[in-house]
Design a protein around this motif. Sequence first.
Motif, PDB file in Angstrom:
ATOM      1  N   VAL A  63       0.826  -1.214   0.000  1.00  0.00           N
ATOM      2  CA  VAL A  63       0.000   0.000   0.000  1.00  0.00           C
ATOM      3  C   VAL A  63       0.863   1.269   0.000  1.00  0.00           C
ATOM      4  O   VAL A  63       0.503   2.263  -0.642  1.00  0.00           O
ATOM      5  CB  VAL A  63      -1.020   0.051   1.177  1.00  0.00           C
ATOM      6  N   VAL A  64       1.980   1.212   0.689  1.00  0.00           N
ATOM      7  CA  VAL A  64       2.877   2.378   0.664  1.00  0.00           C
ATOM      8  C   VAL A  64       3.402   2.601  -0.753  1.00  0.00           C
ATOM      9  O   VAL A  64       3.437   3.728  -1.259  1.00  0.00           O
ATOM     10  CB  VAL A  64       4.051   2.184   1.662  1.00  0.00           C
ATOM     11  N   THR A  65       3.762   1.509  -1.409  1.00  0.00           N
ATOM     12  CA  THR A  65       4.267   1.627  -2.784  1.00  0.00           C
ATOM     13  C   THR A  65       3.197   2.199  -3.704  1.00  0.00           C
ATOM     14  O   THR A  65       3.459   3.130  -4.476  1.00  0.00           O
ATOM     15  CB  THR A  65       4.695   0.232  -3.304  1.00  0.00           C
ATOM     16  N   LEU A  66       2.003   1.638  -3.600  1.00  0.00           N
ATOM     17  CA  LEU A  66       0.950   2.058  -4.526  1.00  0.00           C
ATOM     18  C   LEU A  66       0.455   3.474  -4.244  1.00  0.00           C
ATOM     19  O   LEU A  66       0.155   4.224  -5.164  1.00  0.00           O
ATOM     20  CB  LEU A  66      -0.224   1.071  -4.477  1.00  0.00           C
ATOM     21  N   HIS A  67       0.379   3.833  -2.969  1.00  0.00           N
ATOM     22  CA  HIS A  67      -0.186   5.150  -2.641  1.00  0.00           C
ATOM     23  C   HIS A  67       0.879   6.236  -2.512  1.00  0.00           C
ATOM     24  O   HIS A  67       0.842   7.237  -3.230  1.00  0.00           O
ATOM     25  CB  HIS A  67      -0.993   5.063  -1.347  1.00  0.00           C
ATOM     26  N   ASP A  68       1.811   6.026  -1.609  1.00  0.00           N
ATOM     27  CA  ASP A  68       2.756   7.112  -1.312  1.00  0.00           C
ATOM     28  C   ASP A  68       3.834   7.269  -2.379  1.00  0.00           C
ATOM     29  O   ASP A  68       4.344   8.369  -2.584  1.00  0.00           O
ATOM     30  CB  ASP A  68       3.406   6.880   0.056  1.00  0.00           C
ATOM     31  N   ILE A  69       4.189   6.168  -3.020  1.00  0.00           N
ATOM     32  CA  ILE A  69       5.230   6.283  -4.046  1.00  0.00           C
ATOM     33  C   ILE A  69       4.614   6.472  -5.423  1.00  0.00           C
ATOM     34  O   ILE A  69       4.996   7.368  -6.167  1.00  0.00           O
ATOM     35  CB  ILE A  69       6.174   5.052  -4.032  1.00  0.00           C
ATOM     36  N   GLN A  70       3.624   5.640  -5.741  1.00  0.00           N
ATOM     37  CA  GLN A  70       3.063   5.717  -7.094  1.00  0.00           C
ATOM     38  C   GLN A  70       1.873   6.669  -7.216  1.00  0.00           C
ATOM     39  O   GLN A  70       1.462   6.989  -8.330  1.00  0.00           O
ATOM     40  CB  GLN A  70       2.678   4.323  -7.565  1.00  0.00           C
ATOM     41  N   GLY A  71       1.336   7.063  -6.104  1.00  0.00           N
ATOM     42  CA  GLY A  71       0.281   8.071  -6.128  1.00  0.00           C
ATOM     43  C   GLY A  71      -1.095   7.583  -6.534  1.00  0.00           C
ATOM     44  O   GLY A  71      -1.946   8.375  -6.959  1.00  0.00           O
ATOM     45  N   LEU A  72      -1.373   6.301  -6.394  1.00  0.00           N
ATOM     46  CA  LEU A  72      -2.707   5.793  -6.739  1.00  0.00           C
ATOM     47  C   LEU A  72      -3.689   6.143  -5.624  1.00  0.00           C
ATOM     48  O   LEU A  72      -3.337   6.103  -4.450  1.00  0.00           O
ATOM     49  CB  LEU A  72      -2.688   4.274  -6.921  1.00  0.00           C
ATOM     50  N   PRO A  73      -4.930   6.445  -5.985  1.00  0.00           N
ATOM     51  CA  PRO A  73      -5.928   6.735  -4.944  1.00  0.00           C
ATOM     52  C   PRO A  73      -6.349   5.470  -4.192  1.00  0.00           C
ATOM     53  O   PRO A  73      -6.167   4.350  -4.685  1.00  0.00           O
ATOM     54  CB  PRO A  73      -7.109   7.299  -5.742  1.00  0.00           C
ATOM     55  N   THR A 122      -9.703  -0.884   4.576  1.00  0.00           N
ATOM     56  CA  THR A 122      -8.540  -1.754   4.808  1.00  0.00           C
ATOM     57  C   THR A 122      -7.280  -1.086   4.271  1.00  0.00           C
ATOM     58  O   THR A 122      -6.223  -1.109   4.911  1.00  0.00           O
ATOM     59  CB  THR A 122      -8.758  -3.112   4.112  1.00  0.00           C
ATOM     60  N   VAL A 123      -7.421  -0.476   3.105  1.00  0.00           N
ATOM     61  CA  VAL A 123      -6.270   0.208   2.514  1.00  0.00           C
ATOM     62  C   VAL A 123      -5.819   1.344   3.432  1.00  0.00           C
ATOM     63  O   VAL A 123      -4.625   1.499   3.720  1.00  0.00           O
ATOM     64  CB  VAL A 123      -6.638   0.768   1.118  1.00  0.00           C
ATOM     65  N   ARG A 124      -6.769   2.124   3.903  1.00  0.00           N
ATOM     66  CA  ARG A 124      -6.437   3.260   4.778  1.00  0.00           C
ATOM     67  C   ARG A 124      -5.767   2.777   6.058  1.00  0.00           C
ATOM     68  O   ARG A 124      -4.812   3.376   6.543  1.00  0.00           O
ATOM     69  CB  ARG A 124      -7.712   4.037   5.132  1.00  0.00           C
ATOM     70  N   THR A 125      -6.306   1.699   6.619  1.00  0.00           N
ATOM     71  CA  THR A 125      -5.753   1.177   7.866  1.00  0.00           C
ATOM     72  C   THR A 125      -4.314   0.699   7.672  1.00  0.00           C
ATOM     73  O   THR A 125      -3.419   1.031   8.459  1.00  0.00           O
ATOM     74  CB  THR A 125      -6.621  -0.001   8.380  1.00  0.00           C
ATOM     75  N   ARG A 126      -4.113  -0.065   6.602  1.00  0.00           N
ATOM     76  CA  ARG A 126      -2.758  -0.564   6.339  1.00  0.00           C
ATOM     77  C   ARG A 126      -1.796   0.599   6.107  1.00  0.00           C
ATOM     78  O   ARG A 126      -0.655   0.577   6.562  1.00  0.00           O
ATOM     79  CB  ARG A 126      -2.761  -1.458   5.094  1.00  0.00           C
ATOM     80  N   LEU A 127      -2.294   1.593   5.415  1.00  0.00           N
ATOM     81  CA  LEU A 127      -1.451   2.744   5.113  1.00  0.00           C
ATOM     82  C   LEU A 127      -1.062   3.480   6.388  1.00  0.00           C
ATOM     83  O   LEU A 127       0.092   3.896   6.568  1.00  0.00           O
ATOM     84  CB  LEU A 127      -2.212   3.676   4.162  1.00  0.00           C
TER      85      LEU A 127
END
Lengths: 137, 208
Positions: B163-173, B187-192
């Motif tokens: 999730v860090v890769t997809l959101h914080d690095i790659q910028g996916l919503p 779940t995504v928010r929690t993991r993040l």
Amino acid sequence: MKPAPQNPDEFESLKKLLALKRHEEPPPGYFDRLPGEVRARIAHAQASPEPWWRRWLATWDLSPALATSYAVVAVTLVVGGIWMAKQPVAEGGPQIVTTPVPSVDANLTNTIIASNAAPPGLFNPPSLPVQPAEFKK
Amino acid sequence: MAEASAGNPLPSEAPPQPDDLTLVRRAQGGDETAYDELVRRYQRQIYGVTYHMTSHHEDANDLTQEAFVKAWQALKSFKGDSSFFTWLYRIAVNRTLNHLKSRKFREGRHAMSLNDLGMEAEHHPDLVALVSDKTPRRAAALEELKGKLNAAIQRLSEKHRTVVTLHDIQGLPHDEIAKILNCNTQTVRTRLFYARQQLQGILSDYLK
């Protein structure tokens, strides 16, 4: 478990730092070569197709739910099999019943043999007693 | 990323690009050039996700190629329920997770680095500010920060790293990530949240 309320600025520095990783690049020219390499691998895969079980395993990548369901079924079968195998044979359980063979009377031997003859039927027509015909003069 | 998939009109000089679905339909009919175009369109994103999850160029290269080959082989089954982008990402992420699970990382291989950052990125105002202004250790070297960041990412569990890769690095919503990982947005928010908290703890000296 719910995360604690998030302060928007709480991770601001961290987010900026992580975002910088976007700028990481593979060696120069890599993306010019990649489509060609993918094409070559596809051609190779088409020339020598994988066995069916490898293709079946590959479908798991597309559907983790499918993979999970296969795993659940497999585990259930294995555990069920082990459990069944370890069950002791119950005393009241099914048993093979044998009946004693009745003693054969020597006088009935002929009758028994006679009864072993095939019954009359389509392929075994009953033999009718034939008597010689008598012609009246 | 997703911008390309939307097939938005480009500036007037550029010839209109066919959208993903058009290319997919052509590829399903056996048009290899159409699939080539899809590979060119998404190769950077797919390489990015595999690279940031494995921190190893050769592994990332192999996984990227595998993802595109598998996508080609499964293209007939693509019905268009999700976008091609999401579908392709799902293949790449699942293959990478399988790869990570099936093989224990050899510590020595993780010469992961932001060393591959171009000069442009090294002089990026955000990075300069982080090192020179916001850290208590002003003398901390940029290299040290890079190393710490990568080591911290590798210490995350696979789910959190994803999730860090997809959101914080790659910028996916969040909702796009939820579709890719086949889970809900919460779940995504929690993991993040937990992933960031862990990273924050590891990098606390550098982020104050």
